[in-house]
Enzyme design. Structure first.
Site, short mmCIF file in Angstrom:
data_model
loop_
_atom_site.label_atom_id
_atom_site.label_comp_id
_atom_site.label_asym_id
_atom_site.label_seq_id
_atom_site.Cartn_x
_atom_site.Cartn_y
_atom_site.Cartn_z
CG HIS A 1 -9.25 -11.84 -33.17
ND1 HIS A 1 -7.97 -12.05 -33.76
CD2 HIS A 1 -9.63 -13.22 -33.26
CE1 HIS A 1 -7.60 -12.82 -32.73
NE2 HIS A 1 -8.68 -13.59 -32.64
CB THR B 1 -3.26 -5.26 -6.48
OG1 THR B 1 -3.27 -4.08 -7.46
CG2 THR B 1 -3.30 -6.94 -7.24
CB THR C 1 -1.37 4.55 -4.38
OG1 THR C 1 -0.16 3.66 -5.17
CG2 THR C 1 -2.14 5.75 -5.60
CD GLU C 2 -1.20 8.42 1.59
OE1 GLU C 2 -1.46 9.42 1.78
OE2 GLU C 2 0.00 7.97 2.45
N GLY D 1 -15.02 -7.25 -36.86
CA GLY D 1 -15.25 -7.19 -35.36
C GLY D 1 -15.30 -8.80 -34.74
N GLY E 1 0.13 9.77 -5.90
CA GLY E 1 -0.16 8.22 -7.07
C GLY E 1 1.14 8.42 -7.50
CB SER E 2 3.07 10.32 -9.71
OG SER E 2 2.09 10.09 -11.06
CD GLU F 1 4.70 -2.97 -9.94
OE1 GLU F 1 5.31 -2.90 -9.68
OE2 GLU F 1 3.33 -3.69 -9.86
N GLY G 1 1.32 -1.31 -0.18
CA GLY G 1 0.12 0.27 0.07
C GLY G 1 1.54 1.21 0.23
C1 LIG Z 1 -5.28 -1.84 -11.44
C2 LIG Z 1 -4.10 -1.06 -10.39
C3 LIG Z 1 -3.84 -1.21 -9.10
C4 LIG Z 1 -2.99 -0.90 -8.53
N1 LIG Z 1 -2.33 -1.59 -7.18
C5 LIG Z 1 -1.51 -0.26 -7.15
C6 LIG Z 1 -1.32 -1.23 -5.44
O1 LIG Z 1 -0.88 -2.51 -5.13
N2 LIG Z 1 -0.38 -0.30 -4.73
C7 LIG Z 1 -0.42 0.91 -4.88
O2 LIG Z 1 0.17 1.68 -3.74
N3 LIG Z 1 -0.09 1.49 -5.95
C8 LIG Z 1 -1.08 0.25 -6.54
N4 LIG Z 1 -2.26 1.05 -8.05
C9 LIG Z 1 -1.26 2.60 -7.90
C10 LIG Z 1 -1.16 2.83 -9.16
O3 LIG Z 1 0.80 2.79 -9.42
C11 LIG Z 1 -1.68 4.49 -9.70
O4 LIG Z 1 -2.50 4.84 -9.68
C12 LIG Z 1 -0.53 5.38 -9.92
O5 LIG Z 1 1.38 5.22 -10.06
C13 LIG Z 1 -0.56 6.77 -11.10
O6 LIG Z 1 -1.14 6.89 -9.66
P1 LIG Z 1 -2.34 7.62 -9.75
O7 LIG Z 1 -3.46 6.58 -10.21
O8 LIG Z 1 -2.62 8.74 -8.71
O9 LIG Z 1 -2.52 9.43 -10.93
P2 LIG Z 1 -1.63 10.40 -11.11
O10 LIG Z 1 -0.23 10.70 -10.06
O11 LIG Z 1 -2.65 11.56 -10.34
O12 LIG Z 1 -0.94 10.69 -12.80
C14 LIG Z 1 -2.05 11.09 -13.16
C15 LIG Z 1 -1.64 11.66 -15.03
O13 LIG Z 1 -0.63 12.67 -14.76
C16 LIG Z 1 0.79 12.42 -15.29
N5 LIG Z 1 1.86 12.61 -13.89
C17 LIG Z 1 1.72 13.19 -12.82
N6 LIG Z 1 2.84 13.23 -12.63
C18 LIG Z 1 3.88 13.62 -13.48
C19 LIG Z 1 5.46 14.53 -13.61
N7 LIG Z 1 5.81 14.22 -12.77
N8 LIG Z 1 5.44 14.57 -14.79
C20 LIG Z 1 4.15 14.13 -16.03
N9 LIG Z 1 3.09 13.67 -15.92
C21 LIG Z 1 3.01 13.27 -14.67
C22 LIG Z 1 0.44 10.98 -14.68
O14 LIG Z 1 1.30 9.74 -15.37
C23 LIG Z 1 -1.09 10.36 -15.61
O15 LIG Z 1 -1.15 10.24 -16.54
C24 LIG Z 1 -2.85 0.37 -8.84
C25 LIG Z 1 -3.76 1.40 -9.72
C26 LIG Z 1 -4.71 0.56 -10.75
C27 LIG Z 1 -5.62 1.29 -11.89
#
Ligand SMILES: Cc1cc2nc3c(=O)[nH]c(=O)nc-3n(C[C@H](O)[C@H](O)[C@H](O)COP(=O)(O)OP(=O)(O)OC[C@H]3O[C@@H](n4cnc5c(N)ncnc54)[C@H](O)[C@@H]3O)c2cc1C
Length: 382
Positions: free
Chosen positions: A340, A160, A126-127, A342, A131-132, A365, A124
């Site tokens: 494939h 996940t 992501t919050e 349609g 995110g990024s 990731e 865990g």
């Molecule tokens: C199905 C699924 C499973 C997951 N499993 C896990 C897990 O097990 N554990 C966990 O911790 N997380 C998990 N995640 C979270 C995942 O790692 C994050 O969704 C991902 O890192 C992106 O963060 P965000 O969704 O907050 O997007 P954001 O960070 O908000 O990004 C939104 C957009 O902005 C862009 N962006 C952001 N910062 C920058 C920058 N500095 N420069 C350029 N572009 C930027 C991004 O590339 C993206 O296009 C999971 C997500 C999904 C959908």
């Protein structure tokens, strides 16, 4: 630097392929349709030693290396992206940091039962606001000086295996003034008062893989559940994500290979204008491009996994493998649907599911924008 596969890796590929084709493939459509976690298949991956592939036998592992794991992930993703991401989260996101940073006692308690598939793990990071920018975590862990326990408050999203996990490795701020140097990692057990899973997400693909919110409210965990050293959580999760990126790249290669295999077979069966469509050069070119792109991605994945197996630095190589393989899977699965026609757009043919499943690989990731940042920083020496 050696990133070739050896005889043992080939044996693992054959074993996992046989398991995937016999036991997972016949259920892949049902898993997608019901969106239910197939616990029995998860336990089977444990029994067969797939979950514990890269860990020593003394911790419930199979004594293989990281290359063995990426081969297994590829073979499982070839038939089911959902089972592959479940394995990825269990092995490379949960077990890996416990193995790398855990004490002997933590490895015995929290790695051994997870590596053998008896317990489910999650990671865990992501919050909602982190995110990024995962260093912006708001989850807080405060030490209770009287008892030595850690008191955790905060929220995680998109985790996940989250709501089904027995153990979760989470990150939390332990020194809010210290930025990324004030983050630590902890192991939290299911059932600890104050730790509650929230809703499971309804996703575009990877159905049957559980993706959950997690809530922590005055959740008290013992002092010994700090993973590694205090305030080193940021460094730890960067290391975890390097390995995780290779794993998700392998998953993309597997999904693309699965879609390619279906497209190749279909192109030779489907007749139009009185001949198999594989006789048309337009189709042949797509097949040739797909095969080339998959091979190129697999080589990048093998290089990164080989470096990891030899304990060499592989941050750049992991990001390159992830970036290339996950954009490759988009392009290959797109072409598989195109071949494939349609029938590619309807559920009966599996390429539709594979296309949806692979879409996550460019996001999870670390998004592919973030991979470009990581690669650029490495190239520029920053
Ligand atoms: C199905 C699924 C499973 C997951 N499993 C896990 C897990 O097990 N554990 C966990 O911790 N997380 C998990 N995640 C979270 C995942 O790692 C994050 O969704 C991902 O890192 C992106 O963060 P965000 O969704 O907050 O997007 P954001 O960070 O908000 O990004 C939104 C957009 O902005 C862009 N962006 C952001 N910062 C920058 C920058 N500095 N420069 C350029 N572009 C930027 C991004 O590339 C993206 O296009 C999971 C997500 C999904 C959908």
């Amino acid at each position: 630097m050696n990133w070739q596969t050896n005889e043992e890796h080939q044996m693992i590929r054959r074993m996992v392929r046989e398991f995937a084709e016999k036991e997972i493939a016949p259920r892949a459509e049902e898993i997608d349709a019901t969106d239910e976690f197939p616990e029995d298949l998860f336990r089977r991956m444990g029994e067969l030693g797939i979950i514990g592939l890269p860990f020593p036998e003394k911790y419930g592992g199979s004594g293989g290396d990281y290359m063995s794991l990426v081969i297994a992930l590829e073979e499982i993703a070839r038939v089911s992206g959902s089972m592959a991401i479940t394995l990825d989260a269990q092995t490379s996101l949960y077990c890996e940091p416990v193995y790398l940073f855990g004490s002997e006692t933590q490895r015995e308690k929290y790695l051994t039962p997870a590596a053998s598939g008896d317990k489910i793990g999650a990671f865990g990071l992501t919050e909602p606001q982190a995110g990024s920018d995962a260093g912006a975590t708001r989850t807080r862990a405060v030490r209770d000086e009287a008892t030595g326990e850690w008191v955790i408050n905060g929220q995680k999203i998109f985790i996940t295996n989250g709501s089904i996990a027995d153990y979760v490795v989470i990150t939390a701020k332990t020194d809010p003034e210290a930025g990324t140097r004030g983050i630590s990692a902890f192991i939290v057990e299911r059932g600890t008062p104050g730790f509650e899973p929230g809703r499971d997400e309804k996703k575009m693909g990877l159905k049957g893989s559980v993706t959950s919110e997690l809530f922590f409210e005055d959740c008290r965990i013992p002092a010994e559940n700090l993973l590694g050293k205090e305030n080193e959580g940021f460094k730890q999760f960067l290391t975890t994500l390097d390995a995780g990126r290779v794993a998700i790249a392998a998953m993309a290669v597997g999904l693309a290979q699965g879609a390619f295999d279906k497209a190749l077979a279909y192109a030779q069966e489907r007749q139009q204008f009185g001949q198999p469509i594989a006789k048309f050069q337009a189709i042949q070119w797509m097949l040739a491009e797909m095969a080339t792109e998959i091979d190129a991605a697999r080589l990048l994945v093998n290089r990164a996994a080989g470096l990891r197996a030899q304990d060499e630095r592989f941050t750049k190589e992991a990001a390159m493998a992830k970036l290339f393989a996950t954009e490759m899977s988009e392009s290959v699965c797109y072409k598989a649907i195109q071949i494939h026609g349609g029938y590619g757009y309807v559920r009966e043919y599996e390429v539709e599911r594979m296309y949806r499943d692979q879409r996550l690989c460019a996001i999870g990731e670390g998004t592919n924008q973030i991979q470009r940042l990581v690669i650029a920083r490495q190239i520029l020496g920053r």
